[in-house]
Design an enzyme around this catalytic site. Structure first.
Site, PDB file in Angstrom:
ATOM      1  N   ASN A 158       0.810  -1.062  -0.018  1.00  0.00           N
ATOM      2  CA  ASN A 158      -0.103  -0.017   0.024  1.00  0.00           C
ATOM      3  C   ASN A 158       0.885   1.233   0.008  1.00  0.00           C
ATOM      4  OD1 ASN A 158       0.729  -0.316   2.732  1.00  0.00           O
ATOM      5  ND2 ASN A 158      -0.951   0.201   3.646  1.00  0.00           N
ATOM      6  N   THR A 184       5.447  -7.460  -4.337  1.00  0.00           N
ATOM      7  CA  THR A 184       5.392  -7.660  -5.899  1.00  0.00           C
ATOM      8  C   THR A 184       4.667  -6.597  -6.441  1.00  0.00           C
ATOM      9  OG1 THR A 184       5.549 -10.151  -5.549  1.00  0.00           O
ATOM     10  CG2 THR A 184       4.638  -9.256  -7.537  1.00  0.00           C
ATOM     11  N   GLY A 235       0.943  -7.714   6.841  1.00  0.00           N
ATOM     12  CA  GLY A 235       0.072  -8.411   7.305  1.00  0.00           C
ATOM     13  C   GLY A 235       0.460  -9.450   8.105  1.00  0.00           C
ATOM     14  N   THR A 237       2.172 -12.323   7.547  1.00  0.00           N
ATOM     15  CA  THR A 237       3.630 -12.553   7.263  1.00  0.00           C
ATOM     16  C   THR A 237       4.353 -12.236   8.441  1.00  0.00           C
ATOM     17  OG1 THR A 237       2.939 -12.255   5.069  1.00  0.00           O
ATOM     18  CG2 THR A 237       5.260 -12.992   5.418  1.00  0.00           C
ATOM     19  N   GLU A 253       5.252  -3.779  11.856  1.00  0.00           N
ATOM     20  CA  GLU A 253       3.994  -2.922  11.695  1.00  0.00           C
ATOM     21  C   GLU A 253       3.097  -3.771  10.957  1.00  0.00           C
ATOM     22  OE1 GLU A 253       1.071  -0.730  10.260  1.00  0.00           O
ATOM     23  OE2 GLU A 253       2.800   0.273   9.518  1.00  0.00           O
ATOM     24  N   CYS A 287      -3.351   0.470   7.120  1.00  0.00           N
ATOM     25  CA  CYS A 287      -3.395  -0.033   8.087  1.00  0.00           C
ATOM     26  C   CYS A 287      -4.201   0.716   9.239  1.00  0.00           C
ATOM     27  CB  CYS A 287      -1.894  -0.313   8.741  1.00  0.00           C
ATOM     28  SG  CYS A 287      -0.562  -0.918   7.638  1.00  0.00           S
TER      29      CYS A 287
HETATM   30  O1  G3P Z   1      -0.913   0.900   6.173  1.00  0.00           O
HETATM   31  C1  G3P Z   1       0.450   1.660   6.398  1.00  0.00           C
HETATM   32  C2  G3P Z   1       0.283   2.764   7.537  1.00  0.00           C
HETATM   33  O2  G3P Z   1       1.564   2.908   7.736  1.00  0.00           O
HETATM   34  C3  G3P Z   1      -0.683   3.847   7.001  1.00  0.00           C
HETATM   35  O3  G3P Z   1      -0.040   4.827   6.867  1.00  0.00           O
HETATM   36  O4  G3P Z   1      -0.309   7.343   6.520  1.00  0.00           O
HETATM   37  O5  G3P Z   1      -1.902   6.113   5.722  1.00  0.00           O
HETATM   38  O6  G3P Z   1      -1.626   6.529   8.011  1.00  0.00           O
HETATM   39  P1  G3P Z   1      -1.110   6.156   6.862  1.00  0.00           P
END
Ligand code: G3P
Length: 478
Positions: A158, A184, A235, A237, A253, A287
């Site tokens: 992401n 990937t 995730g 993993t 994270e 996340c």
């Molecule tokens: O999903 C990754 C996480 O670090 C989200 O970052 O900048 O969207 O809050 P942000």
């Protein structure tokens, strides 16, 4: 379709000896967009060997020179924002403007890291022995921060650029070498980002970018004895990696089920706009997305109505057109999201919009009257589907938040700051946002999850510290 992007090792671009490649499927067209090298274990060994050698002289390179190179890379990265953003659009269907923002934010992150690095690595401690009982003033202790060695960075799909540089920058400024294994989906954007570091003139071998199949090189990389630290974002993993990794510092994270607790006195317009932004930007594939709304029953109807009005205005379509909602990253992801929706339907959730899907594109959906027996009350869709649970007390909201196996972020909306702070204290999450949706940035803020959401703390300063260890020299006076 014909060209296969080369991987990066020893300061140059190479084809893998495997002769194989990995396809990157465009989430929008669902056709192969790019191909990258399927690197072999021998190629991983080579990259780590070279990193070990390069790291030794890099650690002796003056800190200000390391910072200078990072500043140069940051500037080049920003110059290359358009082609890198184009990759993000094609590989991960990130809306066009957000894709540019990711690259610019990454350049800023690298510059800030260079500045922060020269400050915090530029000073150590001086301790004297007579503060501890039984000691004379006969020992002087000098401490400094030294690098760990070779850092393995594994960012998620992401933010293939931003969450790569959030690991690369701290690693390099602290005098480490870096092996990057990009996701990937996003690998070509990451290769282009690495090209910017190449152009900046970092020493050969210090940085490498290994592409390939997780099944072939994933465990091999994470369990490799030449790796001295793993920084992973992603995730489940991550849980597997932390079980298999050797005795090296881990920065993880992982997922989140960020709760948004809404009290009766909250400004509902503010809440609604934060729910829509927090829940649906990048189609919920963050996340830190709002993943469950816990709203006091007395204001729930009014809030749901406001959120629905905003959801109706979200544009749905292609990332090239900068649509708000774009196809989710893969068919399997779309299928997983659909599974949660079907389960909620069977168990009686109220659908505020009609469920609609075309290929990987899922229309934004708010599910009201979700109950704890539904999977979506607990699981992370990583898609544009958001559950609303109506609560009759604040304690019920806190209880739901804390019953999750995740503990990344959460947010609380109320005008009563005392209540907000008490709720923040009670929420078992790494961060609580008061009157705003969860978010990682600004990138120098500490960022951490508890429980299954992660190990350690990120944010520029924390990452630099995590990628170093303390070295002491004790002078013993006669
Ligand atoms: O999903 C990754 C996480 O670090 C989200 O970052 O900048 O969207 O809050 P942000």
């Amino acid at each position: 379709d014909g060209e296969v992007f080369k991987y990066y090792v020893d300061g140059e671009w190479r084809k893998s000896s495997s002769g194989k490649s990995v396809a990157i499927v465009n989430p929008t067209t669902r056709k192969t967009q790019y191909r990258v090298q399927a690197c072999t274990q021998e190629e991983v060994n080579k990259a780590i060997d070279l990193a070990k050698v390069a790291q030794k002289s890099w650690a002796r390179t003056p800190l200000w020179k390391r910072a200078e190179l990072l500043h140069r890379a940051a500037a080049i990265l920003k110059e290359h924002k358009a082609p890198i953003a184009e990759c993000l659009v094609k590989e991960i269907a990130k809306p066009a403007k957000d894709a540019v923002t990711e690259v610019v934010r990454s350049g800023d992150l690298v510059s800030y890291t260079a500045e922060e690095g020269v400050r915090i690595l530029g000073e150590g401690k001086f301790l004297v022995s007579d503060s501890f009982p039984g000691n004379e003033r006969s020992k002087y202790c000098l401490t400094s921060k030294i690098p760990l060695g070779v850092i393995l960075a594994i960012p998620p799909f992401n933010y293939p650029v931003n969450l790569a540089v959030s690991k690369i920058g701290p690693a390099l400024i602290a005098g480490n070498a870096l092996v990057l294994k990009p996701p990937t989906q996003g690998a070509v954007a990451a290769l282009h980002m690495v090209h910017c570091f190449h152009l900046a003139g970092f020493p050969k071998g210090l940085i490498s970018c290994i592409t390939g199949k997780g099944s072939e090189i994933g465990d091999f990389l994470t369990m490799h004895p030449g790796i001295n630290c793993i920084s992973f974002t992603g995730g489940d993993t991550g849980v597997a990696i932390s079980k298999k990794a050797g005795m090296v510092p881990l920065q993880m994270e992982l997922g989140g089920k960020d709760a948004c607790i809404v009290l009766e006195d909250a400004d509902l317009d503010l809440v609604a706009s934060n729910i829509v932004k927090g829940g649906f930007s990048y189609s919920g594939q963050r996340c830190t997305a709002v993943k469950v709304v816990l709203v006091m029953e007395s204001v729930a109807d009014a809030l749901v109505e406001k959120v629905n009005a905003k959801v109706a205005k979200l544009s749905v379509g292609a990332p090239e057109e900068d649509s708000d909602i774009t196809p989710v990253v893969s068919e399997s992801s779309a299928n997983f999201i659909e599974g949660l929706v079907v389960d909620a339907k069977e168990k009686g959730a109220t659908f505020c919009q009609e469920y609609k899907r075309e290929g990987n594109l899922i229309w934004p959906l708010l599910l009201d009257h979700v109950r704890p027996d539904m999977r979506i009350a607990w699981e992370e869709p990583f898609g544009p589907v958001l559950p609303v649970i109506r609560i009759s007390s604040v304690d019920e909201g806190i209880h739901h938040c804390n019953a999750s196996n995740f503990g990344l972020q959460g947010c609380v909306f109320t005008k009563d700051i005392n209540k907000a702070i008490m709720i923040s204290d009670a929420m078992e999450t790494g961060t609580v946002q008061i009157n705003s949706a969860p978010a990682r940035g600004p990138d120098h803020f500490p960022f951490q999850g508890i429980k299954d959401s992660g190990i350690g703390s990120q944010g520029i300063t924390n990452s630099i510290n995590m990628m170093t260890k303390i070295k002491s020299t004790v002078i013993n006076l006669p």
